[in-house]
Design an enzyme around this catalytic site. Structure first.
Site, PDB file in Angstrom:
ATOM      1  N   ASN A   7     -20.695   0.349  -3.608  1.00  0.00           N
ATOM      2  CA  ASN A   7     -19.953   0.579  -2.372  1.00  0.00           C
ATOM      3  C   ASN A   7     -20.601   1.777  -1.676  1.00  0.00           C
ATOM      4  O   ASN A   7     -20.433   2.910  -2.099  1.00  0.00           O
ATOM      5  CB  ASN A   7     -18.488   0.867  -2.733  1.00  0.00           C
ATOM      6  CG  ASN A   7     -17.630   1.133  -1.512  1.00  0.00           C
ATOM      7  OD1 ASN A   7     -18.133   1.197  -0.387  1.00  0.00           O
ATOM      8  ND2 ASN A   7     -16.340   1.305  -1.720  1.00  0.00           N
ATOM      9  N   LYS A  14     -20.753   4.642  -4.372  1.00  0.00           N
ATOM     10  CA  LYS A  14     -19.856   4.495  -5.526  1.00  0.00           C
ATOM     11  C   LYS A  14     -20.356   3.300  -6.319  1.00  0.00           C
ATOM     12  O   LYS A  14     -20.745   2.282  -5.718  1.00  0.00           O
ATOM     13  CB  LYS A  14     -18.424   4.205  -5.048  1.00  0.00           C
ATOM     14  CG  LYS A  14     -17.711   5.405  -4.518  1.00  0.00           C
ATOM     15  CD  LYS A  14     -16.232   5.052  -4.323  1.00  0.00           C
ATOM     16  CE  LYS A  14     -15.588   6.003  -3.353  1.00  0.00           C
ATOM     17  NZ  LYS A  14     -14.565   5.404  -2.520  1.00  0.00           N
ATOM     18  N   ARG A  90     -19.969  -4.116  -1.540  1.00  0.00           N
ATOM     19  CA  ARG A  90     -18.872  -4.124  -0.583  1.00  0.00           C
ATOM     20  C   ARG A  90     -19.478  -4.041   0.816  1.00  0.00           C
ATOM     21  O   ARG A  90     -20.283  -3.148   1.095  1.00  0.00           O
ATOM     22  CB  ARG A  90     -17.972  -2.923  -0.817  1.00  0.00           C
ATOM     23  CG  ARG A  90     -16.902  -2.858   0.225  1.00  0.00           C
ATOM     24  CD  ARG A  90     -16.116  -1.595   0.146  1.00  0.00           C
ATOM     25  NE  ARG A  90     -15.089  -1.615   1.158  1.00  0.00           N
ATOM     26  CZ  ARG A  90     -14.624  -0.544   1.769  1.00  0.00           C
ATOM     27  NH1 ARG A  90     -15.075   0.640   1.459  1.00  0.00           N
ATOM     28  NH2 ARG A  90     -13.696  -0.646   2.687  1.00  0.00           N
ATOM     29  N   HIS A 179      -9.351  -4.222   4.300  1.00  0.00           N
ATOM     30  CA  HIS A 179      -8.766  -4.121   2.940  1.00  0.00           C
ATOM     31  C   HIS A 179      -8.575  -5.507   2.318  1.00  0.00           C
ATOM     32  O   HIS A 179      -7.754  -5.677   1.419  1.00  0.00           O
ATOM     33  CB  HIS A 179      -7.358  -3.460   2.954  1.00  0.00           C
ATOM     34  CG  HIS A 179      -7.354  -1.992   3.238  1.00  0.00           C
ATOM     35  ND1 HIS A 179      -6.333  -1.389   3.939  1.00  0.00           N
ATOM     36  CD2 HIS A 179      -8.213  -1.001   2.893  1.00  0.00           C
ATOM     37  CE1 HIS A 179      -6.573  -0.092   4.029  1.00  0.00           C
ATOM     38  NE2 HIS A 179      -7.709   0.173   3.417  1.00  0.00           N
ATOM     39  N   LEU A 208      -1.351   0.999   0.561  1.00  0.00           N
ATOM     40  CA  LEU A 208      -1.043   2.290   1.181  1.00  0.00           C
ATOM     41  C   LEU A 208      -1.896   3.392   0.561  1.00  0.00           C
ATOM     42  O   LEU A 208      -1.590   3.897  -0.526  1.00  0.00           O
ATOM     43  CB  LEU A 208       0.449   2.620   0.996  1.00  0.00           C
ATOM     44  CG  LEU A 208       1.446   1.526   1.423  1.00  0.00           C
ATOM     45  CD1 LEU A 208       2.865   1.939   1.081  1.00  0.00           C
ATOM     46  CD2 LEU A 208       1.316   1.236   2.916  1.00  0.00           C
ATOM     47  N   ASN A 210      -5.156   6.458   2.044  1.00  0.00           N
ATOM     48  CA  ASN A 210      -5.474   7.214   3.265  1.00  0.00           C
ATOM     49  C   ASN A 210      -5.512   6.284   4.458  1.00  0.00           C
ATOM     50  O   ASN A 210      -4.971   6.559   5.512  1.00  0.00           O
ATOM     51  CB  ASN A 210      -6.831   7.889   3.122  1.00  0.00           C
ATOM     52  CG  ASN A 210      -6.696   9.212   2.441  1.00  0.00           C
ATOM     53  OD1 ASN A 210      -5.713   9.918   2.659  1.00  0.00           O
ATOM     54  ND2 ASN A 210      -7.668   9.542   1.621  1.00  0.00           N
ATOM     55  N   GLY A 211      -6.229   5.176   4.267  1.00  0.00           N
ATOM     56  CA  GLY A 211      -6.148   4.059   5.205  1.00  0.00           C
ATOM     57  C   GLY A 211      -5.061   3.154   4.655  1.00  0.00           C
ATOM     58  O   GLY A 211      -4.929   3.031   3.439  1.00  0.00           O
ATOM     59  N   ARG A 240      -5.182   8.517  10.939  1.00  0.00           N
ATOM     60  CA  ARG A 240      -5.252   7.531  12.036  1.00  0.00           C
ATOM     61  C   ARG A 240      -3.871   7.269  12.619  1.00  0.00           C
ATOM     62  O   ARG A 240      -2.885   7.211  11.883  1.00  0.00           O
ATOM     63  CB  ARG A 240      -5.829   6.206  11.511  1.00  0.00           C
ATOM     64  CG  ARG A 240      -7.299   6.276  11.247  1.00  0.00           C
ATOM     65  CD  ARG A 240      -7.817   4.976  10.652  1.00  0.00           C
ATOM     66  NE  ARG A 240      -8.542   5.244   9.426  1.00  0.00           N
ATOM     67  CZ  ARG A 240      -8.817   4.345   8.498  1.00  0.00           C
ATOM     68  NH1 ARG A 240      -8.439   3.095   8.652  1.00  0.00           N
ATOM     69  NH2 ARG A 240      -9.478   4.695   7.414  1.00  0.00           N
ATOM     70  N   PHE A 283      -0.709  12.550   1.488  1.00  0.00           N
ATOM     71  CA  PHE A 283       0.727  12.274   1.374  1.00  0.00           C
ATOM     72  C   PHE A 283       1.440  13.230   0.428  1.00  0.00           C
ATOM     73  O   PHE A 283       2.597  13.578   0.644  1.00  0.00           O
ATOM     74  CB  PHE A 283       0.984  10.812   0.963  1.00  0.00           C
ATOM     75  CG  PHE A 283       2.437  10.511   0.943  1.00  0.00           C
ATOM     76  CD1 PHE A 283       3.145  10.335   2.119  1.00  0.00           C
ATOM     77  CD2 PHE A 283       3.145  10.502  -0.248  1.00  0.00           C
ATOM     78  CE1 PHE A 283       4.509  10.132   2.121  1.00  0.00           C
ATOM     79  CE2 PHE A 283       4.519  10.289  -0.265  1.00  0.00           C
ATOM     80  CZ  PHE A 283       5.196  10.098   0.930  1.00  0.00           C
ATOM     81  N   GLU A 384     -10.439  -3.189  -6.312  1.00  0.00           N
ATOM     82  CA  GLU A 384     -11.380  -3.882  -5.425  1.00  0.00           C
ATOM     83  C   GLU A 384     -12.714  -4.130  -6.119  1.00  0.00           C
ATOM     84  O   GLU A 384     -13.357  -5.153  -5.905  1.00  0.00           O
ATOM     85  CB  GLU A 384     -11.584  -3.050  -4.145  1.00  0.00           C
ATOM     86  CG  GLU A 384     -10.353  -3.086  -3.245  1.00  0.00           C
ATOM     87  CD  GLU A 384     -10.255  -1.906  -2.312  1.00  0.00           C
ATOM     88  OE1 GLU A 384     -10.036  -0.782  -2.803  1.00  0.00           O
ATOM     89  OE2 GLU A 384     -10.402  -2.093  -1.097  1.00  0.00           O
TER      90      GLU A 384
HETATM   91  P1  ADP Z   1      -8.361   5.775   0.166  1.00  0.00           P
HETATM   92  O1  ADP Z   1      -7.838   5.031   1.345  1.00  0.00           O
HETATM   93  O2  ADP Z   1      -9.160   6.984   0.528  1.00  0.00           O
HETATM   94  O3  ADP Z   1      -8.985   4.898  -0.903  1.00  0.00           O
HETATM   95  P2  ADP Z   1      -6.332   6.241  -1.863  1.00  0.00           P
HETATM   96  O4  ADP Z   1      -5.930   4.839  -2.114  1.00  0.00           O
HETATM   97  O5  ADP Z   1      -7.069   6.970  -2.910  1.00  0.00           O
HETATM   98  O6  ADP Z   1      -7.049   6.408  -0.471  1.00  0.00           O
HETATM   99  O7  ADP Z   1      -4.977   7.057  -1.541  1.00  0.00           O
HETATM  100  C1  ADP Z   1      -4.993   8.388  -1.162  1.00  0.00           C
HETATM  101  C2  ADP Z   1      -3.554   8.794  -0.862  1.00  0.00           C
HETATM  102  O8  ADP Z   1      -2.783   8.583  -2.053  1.00  0.00           O
HETATM  103  C3  ADP Z   1      -3.382  10.254  -0.468  1.00  0.00           C
HETATM  104  O9  ADP Z   1      -2.532  10.350   0.653  1.00  0.00           O
HETATM  105  C4  ADP Z   1      -2.712  10.852  -1.675  1.00  0.00           C
HETATM  106  O10 ADP Z   1      -1.836  11.898  -1.319  1.00  0.00           O
HETATM  107  C5  ADP Z   1      -1.923   9.692  -2.229  1.00  0.00           C
HETATM  108  N1  ADP Z   1      -1.609   9.888  -3.650  1.00  0.00           N
HETATM  109  C6  ADP Z   1      -2.456   9.923  -4.691  1.00  0.00           C
HETATM  110  N2  ADP Z   1      -1.776  10.187  -5.833  1.00  0.00           N
HETATM  111  C7  ADP Z   1      -0.475  10.320  -5.497  1.00  0.00           C
HETATM  112  C8  ADP Z   1       0.720  10.587  -6.210  1.00  0.00           C
HETATM  113  N3  ADP Z   1       0.719  10.786  -7.511  1.00  0.00           N
HETATM  114  N4  ADP Z   1       1.878  10.650  -5.512  1.00  0.00           N
HETATM  115  C9  ADP Z   1       1.881  10.460  -4.181  1.00  0.00           C
HETATM  116  N5  ADP Z   1       0.800  10.192  -3.449  1.00  0.00           N
HETATM  117  C10 ADP Z   1      -0.360  10.128  -4.082  1.00  0.00           C
END
Ligand code: ADP
Length: 398
Positions: A7, A14, A90, A179, A208, A210-211, A240, A283, A384
């Site tokens: 990726n 990655k 990817r 996604h 859910l 970052n994206g 976003r 988050f 993925e």
């Molecule tokens: P990306 O879209 O970059 O792949 P991820 O799927 O890794 O993102 O998700 C990142 C998000 O997940 C961040 O907002 C982070 O705060 C949240 N996150 C990760 N671990 C936890 C947790 N234990 N509790 C709440 N939110 C979490």
């Protein structure tokens, strides 16, 4: 059969190496800061982490280092490169041409290049990664797995925007969705978990991270999704904005004199959780500061929940009958609070969460709905890379 999954980002690679006889991850890692000072390869085997600091001038260099790490005497997992049977890449955008993964040849490369205009930030690094692997492993078959492919089953009424039709015909402006690899994985896993055939399952998948995006999946096929022409549409995300009134764009340009790039930057990088809170796009930070009573964090959190609920409600109507709702991605998999808050609006469609089961589910597959819930609510850690490896195996083992 061993499959390498790649990726590629603009300055990162990655990777994961799978033994596809039993789907075991043999090694995985990340090459970071390619072409930038401080480049590093972080390689992980059996829970051990190895930091390999070297000047990595370009992606070809990065792929060479990945192969060296995989075949290293101390921390490698294969004797030599010939053990890699195929590479799965990817690729973010496959346009309208690809509804499934495909073995890469010159024609496929040309199509991925044609999609650069649709994904100017994502497809170029994907292309660089494929070319780097082709140079380092010229004999190894390669497969492209597209983020957009799963959503190619959307009907026209879902993917067309109500704008002049010529913009679709001439400029390919339509909803593509992203996604897809994750939504597909979650759909298949959910079918397995509730004991249904994947072709019979109606599910709302919530990726859910970052994206973030949701998909409405009917009989195993995507019929709508919240991301659109680009990954900017839909939910409130880390940075976003998600969907907003499009006139805000023209207003910012006309009234405030912002350039296209400035507006693009605001909506992609300075909005969402970060924009509302003014504190963080993560988050976890929003959850903790909202818990301390910080007003703008509370707002960011509530806008985030509200958007998810709205999409679930509308997708329930789209699907007519919903077997399950599944939460995935860093937030969906780990944050019980998000699931319980989102579920608050869902009693109306017959989805009831069991708060104890919900609290207990963190980063593991689980069913968190009550016995009496008409709709199963699931937590499914997405994978993925495994999905890419499966498609690669299927296409290269024929
Ligand atoms: P990306 O879209 O970059 O792949 P991820 O799927 O890794 O993102 O998700 C990142 C998000 O997940 C961040 O907002 C982070 O705060 C949240 N996150 C990760 N671990 C936890 C947790 N234990 N509790 C709440 N939110 C979490």
């Amino acid at each position: 059969m061993k499959v390498l999954v790649i990726n590629c980002g603009s300055s990162s690679i990655k990777y994961q190496l799978f033994n596809m006889d039993n789907e075991e991850v043999l090694a995985k890692g990340l090459v970071e800061r390619i072409g930038i000072e401080g480049s590093i390869l972080i390689h992980k085997v059996n829970g051990e982490k190895y930091d390999i600091k070297e000047v990595i001038k370009d992606h070809k260099d990065g792929v060479r280092l990945v192969i060296e790490a995989l075949t290293n005497k101390e921390y490698g997992v294969i004797a030599d490169m010939s053990e890699i049977s195929a590479v799965g890449h990817r690729v973010v955008h496959g346009g309208e041409k690809y509804a499934s993964s495909v073995v890469i040849n010159d024609e496929v490369m040309k199509s991925i290049e044609d999609c650069v205009k649709l994904a100017p930030l994502h497809n170029p690094p994907n292309i660089i990664g494929i070319n780097a692997c082709k140079e380092m492993m010229p004999e190894v078959p390669m497969v492209a797995v597209f983020d957009t492919a799963f959503h190619q089953t959307m009907p026209k009424e879902a993917y067309l925007y109500p704008i002049p039709y010529e913009l679709y015909e001439n400029d390919a402006i339509r909803k593509y969705g992203f996604h897809g690899t994750s939504h597909k994985y979650v759909t298949q896993k959910a079918a397995e978990m509730i004991g249904k055939n994947v072709d019979d399952i109606n599910i709302i998948t919530c990726h859910l991270g970052n994206g973030a995006s949701l998909a409405a999946v009917k009989n195993g096929k995507s019929v709508d999704t919240s991301m659109g022409f680009t990954p900017l549409e839909g939910l409130c995300m880390g940075t976003r904005s998600g969907s907003i009134d499009p006139s805000i764009v023209t207003f910012l340009m006309k009234e405030k004199g912002y350039s296209c790039d400035e507006v693009d930057n605001i909506l992609n990088k300075k909005s969402g959780l970060l924009g509302i809170s003014g504190l963080s796009s993560d988050f976890r930070d929003i959850r903790s500061t909202a818990g301390e009573g910080v007003e703008r964090s509370i707002l960011a959190r509530d806008i985030f929940f509200n958007k998810i609920r709205q999409y679930i409600g509308s997708y329930a109507v789209t699907l007519g009958k919903v077997d399950c709702i599944a939460f995935a991605g860093g937030i969906g998999e780990n944050a019980a609070l998000v699931r319980s808050e989102v579920a608050k609006g869902l009693e109306i469609i017959g989805a009831e969460i069991d708060s104890k089961l919900n609290e207990a589910a963190a980063g593991v597959e689980a069913c968190i709905s009550t016995e009496s819930s008409k709709i199963k609510i699931l937590v499914i850690p997405t994978d993925e890379e495994l999905m890419i490896a499966r498609d690669t195996k299927e296409l290269c083992c024929k």
